[in-house]
Design a protein around this motif. Structure first.
Motif, PDB file in Angstrom:
ATOM      1  N   ASP A 230       0.854  -1.194   0.000  1.00  0.00           N
ATOM      2  CA  ASP A 230       0.000   0.000   0.000  1.00  0.00           C
ATOM      3  C   ASP A 230       0.889   1.242   0.000  1.00  0.00           C
ATOM      4  O   ASP A 230       1.279   1.753   1.050  1.00  0.00           O
ATOM      5  CB  ASP A 230      -0.916  -0.019   1.234  1.00  0.00           C
TER       6      ASP A 230
ATOM      7  N   SER B  68       2.520   5.010  -0.429  1.00  0.00           N
ATOM      8  CA  SER B  68       2.197   6.402  -0.081  1.00  0.00           C
ATOM      9  C   SER B  68       2.678   7.291  -1.233  1.00  0.00           C
ATOM     10  O   SER B  68       3.324   6.823  -2.177  1.00  0.00           O
ATOM     11  CB  SER B  68       2.941   6.791   1.197  1.00  0.00           C
ATOM     12  N   ARG B  69       2.420   8.582  -1.104  1.00  0.00           N
ATOM     13  CA  ARG B  69       2.913   9.535  -2.112  1.00  0.00           C
ATOM     14  C   ARG B  69       4.433   9.493  -2.206  1.00  0.00           C
ATOM     15  O   ARG B  69       5.008   9.680  -3.276  1.00  0.00           O
ATOM     16  CB  ARG B  69       2.478  10.949  -1.731  1.00  0.00           C
TER      17      ARG B  69
ATOM     18  N   SER C 262      -1.547   1.076  -4.672  1.00  0.00           N
ATOM     19  CA  SER C 262      -1.997   1.824  -3.495  1.00  0.00           C
ATOM     20  C   SER C 262      -3.508   1.724  -3.364  1.00  0.00           C
ATOM     21  O   SER C 262      -4.221   1.656  -4.369  1.00  0.00           O
ATOM     22  CB  SER C 262      -1.597   3.296  -3.612  1.00  0.00           C
ATOM     23  N   SER C 263      -3.982   1.765  -2.125  1.00  0.00           N
ATOM     24  CA  SER C 263      -5.436   1.789  -1.904  1.00  0.00           C
ATOM     25  C   SER C 263      -5.961   3.212  -2.079  1.00  0.00           C
ATOM     26  O   SER C 263      -7.165   3.428  -2.126  1.00  0.00           O
ATOM     27  CB  SER C 263      -5.746   1.290  -0.492  1.00  0.00           C
ATOM     28  N   ASP C 264      -5.053   4.181  -2.179  1.00  0.00           N
ATOM     29  CA  ASP C 264      -5.430   5.593  -2.213  1.00  0.00           C
ATOM     30  C   ASP C 264      -5.288   6.126  -3.644  1.00  0.00           C
ATOM     31  O   ASP C 264      -4.182   6.224  -4.176  1.00  0.00           O
ATOM     32  CB  ASP C 264      -4.500   6.360  -1.251  1.00  0.00           C
ATOM     33  N   HIS C 265      -6.428   6.495  -4.258  1.00  0.00           N
ATOM     34  CA  HIS C 265      -6.395   7.005  -5.636  1.00  0.00           C
ATOM     35  C   HIS C 265      -5.465   8.214  -5.769  1.00  0.00           C
ATOM     36  O   HIS C 265      -4.890   8.463  -6.814  1.00  0.00           O
ATOM     37  CB  HIS C 265      -7.789   7.440  -6.088  1.00  0.00           C
ATOM     38  N   LEU C 266      -5.351   8.988  -4.684  1.00  0.00           N
ATOM     39  CA  LEU C 266      -4.579  10.226  -4.791  1.00  0.00           C
ATOM     40  C   LEU C 266      -3.074   9.977  -4.881  1.00  0.00           C
ATOM     41  O   LEU C 266      -2.317  10.881  -5.246  1.00  0.00           O
ATOM     42  CB  LEU C 266      -4.927  11.164  -3.634  1.00  0.00           C
ATOM     43  N   VAL C 267      -2.652   8.756  -4.580  1.00  0.00           N
ATOM     44  CA  VAL C 267      -1.245   8.411  -4.831  1.00  0.00           C
ATOM     45  C   VAL C 267      -0.995   8.431  -6.344  1.00  0.00           C
ATOM     46  O   VAL C 267       0.052   8.864  -6.814  1.00  0.00           O
ATOM     47  CB  VAL C 267      -0.897   7.044  -4.187  1.00  0.00           C
TER      48      VAL C 267
END
Ligand code: NAD
Length: 492
Positions: A44, A46-47, A219-224
């Motif tokens: 997962d 991060s940026r 990543s689980s975060d689209h914003l990554v």
């Protein structure tokens, strides 16, 4: 690594030539949409992880000979092709598990289609493409010059892909990005990460690709993924996904004047003319249920002539009722679950909206009682749909077909074009001439005439209007990843 039935997934990312977890050590779960069970973990990011991958891709572009060494590129694409073929059956099981795609569909666009030529075609173009061309000698500003045009790679490309046909979209995208000499960071959708991390492992272990040329960040975060659109180190975004996200990518990329290739949604029309052989043509409309309707080029609006409307409705009702759906492992099934509970609920929301707005629901419309586990929706048929209704205008991305009556050929063309989208479509008539004339008037990036299939790595694919900008595949797709340099030599 964990082992699941028939395949061993790669849970690590590929950054700068190394298979790594997230710097934070975090993982997220990959879910099987047919069973709702956790298949296993994946890194997962991060940026900061994404920034490391972008920096590696930039360095590889600037400091290795990848951008100039065509022989190396061709060899690496061929090595990757061989490596994928060696793991073909594992990849099939993995796609069925994480995408929920029916086994039958892996023999078509989900796996065998792209495996046949997605890497081979651009590898061949490396030899055949006119990388340089001469212009006639020029006499400008009192000088005499020999002139030429060179084609060069753009630099770092952010490759962002969706979950519906992840291997198909990814392989067609990265094969052209890499063949043209660019480096890339691949960002798969969080719902389907393992086919991408597998590619990362194969590149690292089975090819001579220099470190940093190909990176995979999950990543689980689209914003990554958004980091790719913001970074000044990235030259272009090659995106396949929804129109909403495509607009956002353009907006965010504007600050650094990113090149964008956007392959987006669709609401394609299947036009059946009054002289068509209804018994053989109309039932094919149930194709809309393939892989639970999660295909951007699906012909989700069936246009039937008023003069034969009842006959057509009866035929399509029978065909939709006969769609084999359920467990994706069962080779007889053609339609499986939606990718997530969120997508299932979104589809059910559209079905409710269709009823509210007055369309007639003749089949399906809910969750199947016999499939309590998994994100299933019944094959659903609406008739008497008006083209202005929400279900005729917005992309549902589920196993839902809307039947719309029309008066004559002009009316059919008008309805087909009365859409914000312009991705694909089909026309059927006993007269090929008539069908071809109609096809010329439909404003879409692809169209099949009497069932003709345009798909292939050599065929440019993309949309008019809000269905996108640019093309995936074909010569047009290849050139899109290149810059153009005009060169002149002073010759006295
Ligand atoms: P989506 O737009 O939600 O996501 C696609 C990808 O973009 C995912 O990897 C996601 O993580 C990433 N993403 C989301 N927000 C982002 C942001 N702000 N910045 C950068 N990346 C971001 O699409 P989806 O729901 O995964 O896929 C379904 C859609 O894809 C449908 O609309 C379908 O029509 C479209 N699609 C189009 C084609 C085509 O060829 N035109 C092919 C397949 C799918």
């Amino acid at each position: 690594m964990s082992r699941t039935d028939g395949f061993t997934p790669e849970t690590r990312m590929l950054i700068d030539g190394s298979l790594v977890g997230a710097a934070s050590g975090k993982t997220f779960d990959n879910i099987n949409p047919a069973t709702e069970e956790v298949l296993g973990p994946v890194a997962d990011a991060s940026r900061e992880d994404m920034q490391r991958a972008i920096a590696a891709a930039r360095r590889a572009f600037e400091e290795t000979d990848w951008s100039t060494n065509r022989e190396l590129r061709k060899r690496c694409l061929e090595q990757l092709q061989d490596a994928l073929e060696a793991e073909r059956e594992e990849l099939r099981e993995e796609l069925i598990a994480e995408v929920g795609t029916p086994r039958s569909v892996t023999y078509m666009a989900q796996l065998e289609g792209p495996l046949a030529d997605a890497f081979r075609y651009p590898a061949k173009l490396i030899d055949e493409f006119p990388w340089e061309r001469s212009l006639s000698d020029g006499d400008a500003f009192g000088t005499h010059s020999a002139r030429a045009v060179w084609k060069e790679p753009l630099g770092v490309v952010g490759s962002i892909v969706p979950w519906n046909y992840p291997f198909e979209v990814t392989s067609n995208k990265i094969a052209q990005v890499l063949a043209t000499g660019n480096t890339t960071v691949l960002k798969p959708a969080p719902d389907t990460p393992w086919n991408a991390t597998r590619l990362g492992r194969l590149v690292a272990e089975k090819t001579d690709m220099p470190a940093g040329v190909f990176n995979v960040v999950t990543s689980s975060d689209h914003l990554v993924g958004e980091e790719l659109t913001l970074s000044p180190l990235v030259d272009m975004i090659s995106f396949t996904g929804s129109t909403v996200t495509g607009k956002r990518i353009m907006e965010k990329g504007a600050a650094t004047l990113k090149r964008v290739f956007l392959e987006l949604g669709g609401k394609s029309a299947m036009i059946v003319c009054d002289d068509a052989d209804f018994a053989s043509v109309v039932p094919a409309g149930s194709f809309v249920c393939m892989h639970a309707g999660q295909g951007c080029a699906m012909q989700t609006r069936m246009l039937l002539p008023r003069s034969r409307y009842d006959e057509g409705v009866e035929l399509i009702t029978q065909a939709m009722a006969a769609v084999a759906y359920g467990d994706p492992q069962d080779p007889a099934n053609f339609s499986g679950p939606l990718i997530s509970s969120r997508q299932r609920d979104r589809v059910l929301g559209y079905i409710a909206k269709g009823q509210e707005e007055g369309a007639k629901l003749v089949l399906g419309g809910g969750r199947p009682a016999h499939l309590p586990k998994g994100y299933y929706v019944e094959p659903t048929l609406f008739v008497d749909v008006d083209n202005s209704m929400t279900i005729a205008q917005e992309e549902i991305f589920g196993p839902v077909l809307c039947v719309i009556p029309y008066e004559d050929d002009d009316d059919a063309v008008r309805i087909a074009n009365e859409s914000a989208f312009g991705l694909s479509g089909g026309v059927f008539s006993a007269s090929e001439e008539r069908a071809t004339a109609i096809a010329r008037r439909v404003r879409t990036g692809s169209i099949g005439i009497n069932g003709g299939v345009w798909y292939g790595a050599d065929s440019p694919y993309g949309g008019y209007k809000t269905s996108g900008i640019g093309r995936q595949n074909g010569l047009e797709g290849f050139e899109q990843y290149l810059e153009t340099k005009a060169v002149a030599w002073l010759r006295p």
